[in-house]
Design a protein around this motif. Structure first.
Motif, PDB file in Angstrom:
ATOM      1  N   UNK A 290      -7.790 -28.734  36.207  1.00 50.59           N
ATOM      2  CA  UNK A 290      -8.790 -28.130  37.107  1.00 50.59           C
ATOM      3  C   UNK A 290      -9.383 -26.838  36.546  1.00 50.59           C
ATOM      4  N   UNK A 291      -8.550 -26.043  35.857  1.00 51.75           N
ATOM      5  CA  UNK A 291      -9.058 -24.783  35.308  1.00 51.75           C
ATOM      6  C   UNK A 291     -10.060 -25.050  34.186  1.00 51.75           C
ATOM      7  N   UNK A 292      -9.787 -26.055  33.346  1.00 52.00           N
ATOM      8  CA  UNK A 292     -10.738 -26.431  32.289  1.00 52.00           C
ATOM      9  C   UNK A 292     -12.066 -26.860  32.911  1.00 52.00           C
ATOM     10  N   UNK A 293     -11.983 -27.709  33.939  1.00 52.17           N
ATOM     11  CA  UNK A 293     -13.199 -28.192  34.600  1.00 52.17           C
ATOM     12  C   UNK A 293     -13.976 -27.038  35.226  1.00 52.17           C
ATOM     13  N   UNK A 294     -13.276 -26.115  35.851  1.00 47.24           N
ATOM     14  CA  UNK A 294     -13.934 -24.967  36.489  1.00 47.24           C
ATOM     15  C   UNK A 294     -14.657 -24.108  35.450  1.00 47.24           C
ATOM     16  N   UNK A 295     -13.967 -23.799  34.331  1.00 50.94           N
ATOM     17  CA  UNK A 295     -14.582 -22.963  33.289  1.00 50.94           C
ATOM     18  C   UNK A 295     -15.794 -23.667  32.694  1.00 50.94           C
ATOM     19  N   UNK A 296     -15.654 -24.951  32.399  1.00 51.49           N
ATOM     20  CA  UNK A 296     -16.757 -25.718  31.807  1.00 51.49           C
ATOM     21  C   UNK A 296     -17.976 -25.715  32.734  1.00 51.49           C
ATOM     22  N   UNK A 297     -17.720 -25.862  34.030  1.00 54.05           N
ATOM     23  CA  UNK A 297     -18.815 -25.873  35.011  1.00 54.05           C
ATOM     24  C   UNK A 297     -19.510 -24.516  35.069  1.00 54.05           C
ATOM     25  N   UNK A 298     -18.713 -23.435  35.059  1.00 51.53           N
ATOM     26  CA  UNK A 298     -19.285 -22.082  35.099  1.00 51.53           C
ATOM     27  C   UNK A 298     -20.129 -21.819  33.859  1.00 51.53           C
ATOM     28  N   UNK A 299     -19.624 -22.214  32.686  1.00 49.75           N
ATOM     29  CA  UNK A 299     -20.373 -22.001  31.443  1.00 49.75           C
ATOM     30  C   UNK A 299     -21.690 -22.778  31.465  1.00 49.75           C
ATOM     31  N   UNK A 300     -21.613 -24.010  31.961  1.00 48.80           N
ATOM     32  CA  UNK A 300     -22.826 -24.835  32.025  1.00 48.80           C
ATOM     33  C   UNK A 300     -23.861 -24.217  32.954  1.00 48.80           C
ATOM     34  N   UNK A 301     -23.393 -23.693  34.097  1.00 53.50           N
ATOM     35  CA  UNK A 301     -24.333 -23.085  35.052  1.00 53.50           C
ATOM     36  C   UNK A 301     -24.914 -21.778  34.535  1.00 53.50           C
ATOM     37  N   UNK A 302     -24.278 -21.188  33.526  1.00 56.60           N
ATOM     38  CA  UNK A 302     -24.796 -19.960  32.919  1.00 56.60           C
ATOM     39  C   UNK A 302     -25.416 -20.216  31.547  1.00 56.60           C
ATOM     40  N   UNK A 303     -25.787 -21.477  31.313  1.00 55.28           N
ATOM     41  CA  UNK A 303     -26.520 -21.885  30.097  1.00 55.28           C
ATOM     42  C   UNK A 303     -25.737 -21.652  28.815  1.00 55.28           C
ATOM     43  N   UNK A 304     -24.418 -21.772  28.906  1.00 52.80           N
ATOM     44  CA  UNK A 304     -23.588 -21.697  27.698  1.00 52.80           C
ATOM     45  C   UNK A 304     -23.167 -23.116  27.348  1.00 52.80           C
ATOM     46  N   UNK A 305     -23.608 -23.578  26.178  1.00 48.22           N
ATOM     47  CA  UNK A 305     -23.281 -24.935  25.745  1.00 48.22           C
ATOM     48  C   UNK A 305     -21.812 -24.971  25.337  1.00 48.22           C
ATOM     49  N   UNK A 306     -21.047 -25.901  25.917  1.00 53.97           N
ATOM     50  CA  UNK A 306     -19.619 -25.958  25.595  1.00 53.97           C
ATOM     51  C   UNK A 306     -19.106 -27.388  25.686  1.00 53.97           C
ATOM     52  N   UNK A 307     -17.971 -27.606  25.040  1.00 58.42           N
ATOM     53  CA  UNK A 307     -17.258 -28.876  25.115  1.00 58.42           C
ATOM     54  C   UNK A 307     -15.978 -28.655  25.917  1.00 58.42           C
ATOM     55  N   UNK A 308     -15.386 -29.750  26.385  1.00 60.25           N
ATOM     56  CA  UNK A 308     -14.109 -29.638  27.090  1.00 60.25           C
ATOM     57  C   UNK A 308     -13.172 -30.738  26.634  1.00 60.25           C
ATOM     58  N   UNK A 309     -11.851 -30.413  26.676  1.00 59.18           N
ATOM     59  CA  UNK A 309     -10.863 -31.420  26.300  1.00 59.18           C
ATOM     60  C   UNK A 309      -9.570 -31.157  27.056  1.00 59.18           C
ATOM     61  N   UNK A 310      -9.143 -32.197  27.776  1.00 58.71           N
ATOM     62  CA  UNK A 310      -7.836 -32.162  28.428  1.00 58.71           C
ATOM     63  C   UNK A 310      -7.313 -33.588  28.487  1.00 58.71           C
ATOM     64  N   UNK A 311      -6.134 -33.797  29.030  1.00 57.91           N
ATOM     65  CA  UNK A 311      -5.496 -35.112  28.963  1.00 57.91           C
ATOM     66  C   UNK A 311      -6.248 -36.186  29.758  1.00 57.91           C
ATOM     67  N   UNK A 312      -7.119 -35.778  30.681  1.00 59.09           N
ATOM     68  CA  UNK A 312      -7.873 -36.761  31.475  1.00 59.09           C
ATOM     69  C   UNK A 312      -9.286 -36.974  30.955  1.00 59.09           C
ATOM     70  N   UNK A 313      -9.597 -36.335  29.832  1.00 65.11           N
ATOM     71  CA  UNK A 313     -10.951 -36.461  29.270  1.00 65.11           C
ATOM     72  C   UNK A 313     -11.204 -37.879  28.782  1.00 65.11           C
ATOM     73  N   UNK A 314     -12.436 -38.336  28.950  1.00 70.38           N
ATOM     74  CA  UNK A 314     -12.807 -39.662  28.452  1.00 70.38           C
ATOM     75  C   UNK A 314     -12.937 -39.651  26.942  1.00 70.38           C
ATOM     76  N   UNK A 315     -13.454 -38.545  26.429  1.00 65.22           N
ATOM     77  CA  UNK A 315     -13.701 -38.414  24.990  1.00 65.22           C
ATOM     78  C   UNK A 315     -12.380 -38.238  24.251  1.00 65.22           C
ATOM     79  N   UNK A 316     -12.143 -38.978  23.163  1.00 65.19           N
ATOM     80  CA  UNK A 316     -10.910 -38.775  22.404  1.00 65.19           C
ATOM     81  C   UNK A 316     -11.028 -37.566  21.477  1.00 65.19           C
ATOM     82  N   UNK A 317      -9.923 -37.235  20.821  1.00 66.67           N
ATOM     83  CA  UNK A 317      -9.877 -36.020  20.005  1.00 66.67           C
ATOM     84  C   UNK A 317     -10.901 -36.072  18.871  1.00 66.67           C
ATOM     85  N   UNK A 318     -11.042 -37.229  18.217  1.00 67.74           N
ATOM     86  CA  UNK A 318     -11.974 -37.341  17.084  1.00 67.74           C
ATOM     87  C   UNK A 318     -13.407 -37.111  17.542  1.00 67.74           C
ATOM     88  N   UNK A 319     -13.748 -37.661  18.685  1.00 65.86           N
ATOM     89  CA  UNK A 319     -15.098 -37.501  19.225  1.00 65.86           C
ATOM     90  C   UNK A 319     -15.406 -36.026  19.505  1.00 65.86           C
TER      91      UNK A 319
END
Length: 871
Positions: A290-319
């Motif tokens: 939840x903390x990763x999701x919250x930070x990612x959302x805040x960065x996106x709303x402030x026009x900071x381009x970012x990636x996210x990765x946690x155990x529930x992410x759809x994207x794998x590590x290589x991606x």
């Protein structure tokens, strides 16, 4: 240069200043065959990961710095040094004089003994090794009498080597290999002495002695700031091997920043605004999904381009990793928000900025710093190359609610020489106070009792404050100490040079002597020796040994009795020693033999401690004192008691003249210790013990604090304590409150029987404004003061001019405990309470207290204020 190696499933980190081909198999290691055979014969399982990198440069004769979690293991250097000493080329170039070829400096006698024993074990294959362990006292003649002939290896400590050099200036003339064992301890405890020795070695190496090889080997578990001048001034292009990431980050000049903040999200945006002006690769570590999701959302709303990765992410590590690389290559700052468990699969080592949104533990901090490994710089901090190098940065966001890991992180930041804000010190102090409370059931620290000081309270597992439920569970009976100025002591168990267990013997009609004779007579008859069928813990039994019967108490029994007869641990309650015996040796002890309380007391000789800041007595001193005093009568003056522990000064061995009522003093134990040269004066000892015992005893754990407070209020209630006329204070003259319950306000004075002094309530004046309430506690030169705040209570205590003062106040309204504070002045203590809600209080306390009054000198009453109640 950095290297990562996989050994099985475990990935090991190593930072190298220069490339090294590791030697991970003993058969192919660069050691002599004889050394390998000795290692194999002793079932050596290595080389370890660190050893595989250390042995090759050491056997090649290069200078080396090795920092590892195993950096306190002497096998990092002993096998390759033994190999070097056996090389013919080395011995042929040596001058024909006395002196060792190798010198191993250890931080204390105990480690020196370990190294010496290992040298003897693994040096059997070496010809003419003759290692010497040199531990000297402060007696000058001891150093002058040391002979070093035919010895190739000397093991000693910095202090002892300097004493030796005063009488043997030639000692270093043949020295080829100088080993600094546990370098961080040597430099923290004996900085000046180590650099003096290094200067001497440098001068000896500069002498025209032929083409002698010279090598310095330094191993340890942590980096130390003094290693940098060691490398620059005394080493020649040394190899640096570091297998601890956080220590490599210090050497690699990663900039450590602690940023206090009230809003971590807002602070994160500020930092990212700065980093986006530079092309950086940023990792933001969070605690949870939840903390990763919250930070990612805040960065996106402030026009900071970012990636996210946690155990529930759809994207794998290589991606994620591919996107991370593309963002940076396209000229966009790469920002990745992730949880710690994702880092191993990503394998990132080229981050330039790590932001700890969640407060890290020391272990987690190291894992996170590994992501910046590519930017570690392998040059000195003050070099010009370093100034051109772009440092990686590690930023910790610190809030008031940050985690319990603050002390560990603070220790790391200190030895990283980072700038540390006051907020981190404050947070650490709160955590340490809480940790001390958690240690309440632990024994009182042995070092604190024996020497008056514990050198590392943070890491010490034991308690450093009085807990009366433990420390005073059994007190020495008054009749055992008839005259504190001179008691007769019989030491029976010698723990070390100044700590014993034994009995206090009464001059006339000693009760234990009579009991021992009666028990011996009783159990002489075999029919009375009745074995115990079922052994119970804490029960008293008899133990027949030879012609003597001992009273023992079972302290430990096996978890599961597989047989009828089992081993049990017993304590000899009249001697203090413990031992393991067979359960069938324990005998039923008649009740009449149990009525006399256990006679064993702990005895501590004051005002003497080991030399050279050692924390333990050298066995030479302990053995000497054991031989001298065990089982012999002594006279002593009791200077302090606590429970069943007595502190004595002096304690002298005595002999009685036959047929005369005279005693002859044979020796003073403190003087005997000092005469060995291995002990020195400890003038603060008694004062530190008295200071410790003046603290309020803690009766129980936190769950019983409310009951204790109720007792305290009952003891200080003016209705229960008659007022004394013309007196500025009201005192409890009884040793315990009228209720008979134990009082929280017990204090230990400097007297042998721990009689409790008066507990007094100080006069207090108060005034207020809309925001705060100020209390002026009338007390002169307060010592050992404590002021604890809670939402509706203030508890103040202090020691002043031989009396102990306590004020426990139930407030009329609520305060903000965290913002309230107490300042001690020469003639008073000023307590500032911050109100939870602004406004004027109609009174200070819920209940009237005759010791509390308004301070009219500071009172400014407006027309619309109603009258205030005093107290």
């Amino acid at each position: 240069f950095q290297s990562f190696q996989n050994l099985g499933e475990e990935k090991n980190f190593v930072f190298l200043s220069k490339k090294i081909e590791p030697s991970s198999v003993l058969e192919t290691a660069p050691l002599l065959d004889g050394v390998k055979k000795e290692l194999a014969r002793n079932k050596f399982s290595g080389p370890t990961f660190t050893e595989s990198y250390c042995w090759p440069p050491v056997t090649s004769g290069y200078d080396i710095i090795a920092i590892s979690h195993q950096g306190n293991d002497p096998l990092l250097y002993i096998p390759p040094v033994l190999t070097l000493l056996q090389l013919k080329s080395t011995s042929q170039a040596l001058p024909n004089t006395n002196g060792p070829l190798a010198l191993i400096l250890c931080p204390g006698w105990k480690k020196a003994q370990v190294v010496f024993d290992l040298l003897k074990r693994y040096g059997r294959c070496c010809r003419h090794l003759y290692p010497m362990l040199i531990i000297l006292g402060q007696n000058k003649e001891a150093a002058s009498q040391v002979e070093i002939r035919g010895c190739e290896v000397v093991v000693t400590t910095p202090y002892n080597l300097l004493r030796l050099l005063e009488h043997h200036a030639w000692l270093l003339c043949r020295l080829c290999h100088l080993v600094l064992d546990e370098i961080e301890v040597l430099f923290s405890d004996t900085t000046e002495q180590v650099f003096t020795i290094l200067d001497c070695y440098k001068k000896a190496a500069a002498q025209p002695q032929g083409n002698l090889p010279h090598q310095i080997i330094a191993v340890g578990t942590q980096w130390n700031k003094h290693i940098t001048p060691l490398m620059k001034e005394f080493m020649r292009d040394p190899y640096v091997v570091i297998t601890v990431v956080e220590e490599a980050a210090i050497f690699g000049n990663v900039q450590q920043v602690v940023q206090p903040c009230s809003n971590k999200t807002a602070e994160l945006l500020k930092i990212l605004d700065f980093t986006q002006r530079n092309l950086q690769k940023v990792l933001v570590f969070a605690d949870s999904v939840p903390e990763v999701e919250m930070i990612h959302k805040v960065l996106k709303s402030n026009s900071v381009v970012s990636l996210k990765k946690h155990k529930e992410s759809r994207c794998n590590a290589k991606c994620v990793l591919d996107q991370w690389r593309r963002m940076h290559n396209s000229g966009t700052p790469a920002v990745l928000v992730l949880t710690d468990d994702c880092l191993p699969s990503l394998g990132i080592t080229d981050a330039t900025c790590v932001i700890h949104f969640s407060f890290p533990s020391p272990e987690v901090l190291g894992q996170r710093l590994q992501s910046t490994a590519d930017s570690f710089c392998s040059v000195m901090k003050d070099s010009s190359v370093d100034q051109e190098h772009t440092k990686a940065k590690s930023i910790i966001l610190l809030t008031g609610s940050s985690s319990c890991h603050a002390p560990g992180v603070l220790r790391y930041l200190k030895h990283a020489e980072a700038e540390i804000p006051e907020e981190l010190y404050d947070l650490t102090a709160k955590v340490l106070e809480s940790e001390q409370d958690e240690k309440l059931s632990r024994p009182l620290c042995t070092s604190l009792k024996t020497f008056g000081i514990c050198r590392n309270r943070t890491l010490c597992p034991d308690r450093h404050q009085i807990n009366s439920s433990i420390d005073m569970a059994q007190n020495i009976a008054d009749e055992m100490i008839e005259t504190p100025e001179r008691v007769t002591i019989l030491p029976l168990l010698i723990v070390h040079a100044t700590n014993y267990f034994g009995r206090i013997v009464k001059k006339q009609k000693d009760q234990y002597t009579a009991l021992a004779k009666e028990m011996s007579d009783y159990f002489k008859i075999p029919g009375r020796r009745i074995p115990v069928n079922a052994v119970e813990k804490s029960v008293f039994y008899g133990l027949w040994e030879g012609a003597i019967c001992h009273r023992v108490q079972v302290v430990e029994t096996p978890a599961k009795e597989e047989e009828n007869i089992c081993k049990v641990t017993v304590k000899y309650i009249d001697e203090g020693r413990t031992s393991q015996v067979n359960s069938d040796q324990l005998l039923h002890l008649p009740v009449r033999f149990q009525s006399l309380p256990p006679q064993a007391v702990e005895i501590i000789v004051c005002r003497v401690k080991p030399i050279d800041n050692e924390v333990k007595w050298n066995p030479k001193v302990t053995d000497h004192i054991d031989y001298k005093i065990k089982g012999k009568l002594h006279h002593a003056k009791v200077v302090h008691t606590l429970g069943k522990t007595v502190w004595v000064d002096p304690m002298v061995g005595v002999t009685s003249l036959p047929g005369m009522k005279l005693w002859i003093n044979e020796y003073n134990i403190r003087s005997e210790i000092l005469s060995t040269g291995l002990g020195t004066d400890n003038p603060e000892h008694v004062a530190e013990i008295q200071k410790l015992c003046r603290q309020m005893p803690i009766l129980d754990h936190a769950e019983n604090m409310e009951q204790d407070t109720a007792v305290l209020e009952e003891a200080s209630d003016p209705q229960d304590t008659p007022m004394q006329e013309n007196s500025a204070e009201s005192c409890n003259t009884a040793a315990s409150p009228p209720s008979g319950k134990p009082s929280l306000v017990s204090v230990f004075e400097n007297n042998p029987l721990n009689e409790l002094p008066f507990s007094c309530h100080p006069h207090i004046k108060w005034f207020q404004d809309n925001v705060t309430v100020t209390l002026k506690v009338q007390i002169l030169r307060a010592a050992d003061s404590k002021c604890k705040f809670s939402k509706e209570k203030v508890a103040f205590s202090a020691y002043s001019e031989g009396k102990f003062y306590v004020a426990d106040l139930d407030l009329y309204q609520s305060i903000i405990a965290e913002k309230s504070k107490c300042v001690i002045k020469d003639t008073e203590a000023v307590v500032l309470l911050v109100k939870e809600k602004k406004g004027m209080w109609c009174k200070l306390l819920k209940n009237k207290n005759v010791h509390v009054s308004l301070d009219f000198e500071h009172w400014e009453e407006s027309e619309d204020e109603r009258p205030f109640t005093v107290g």
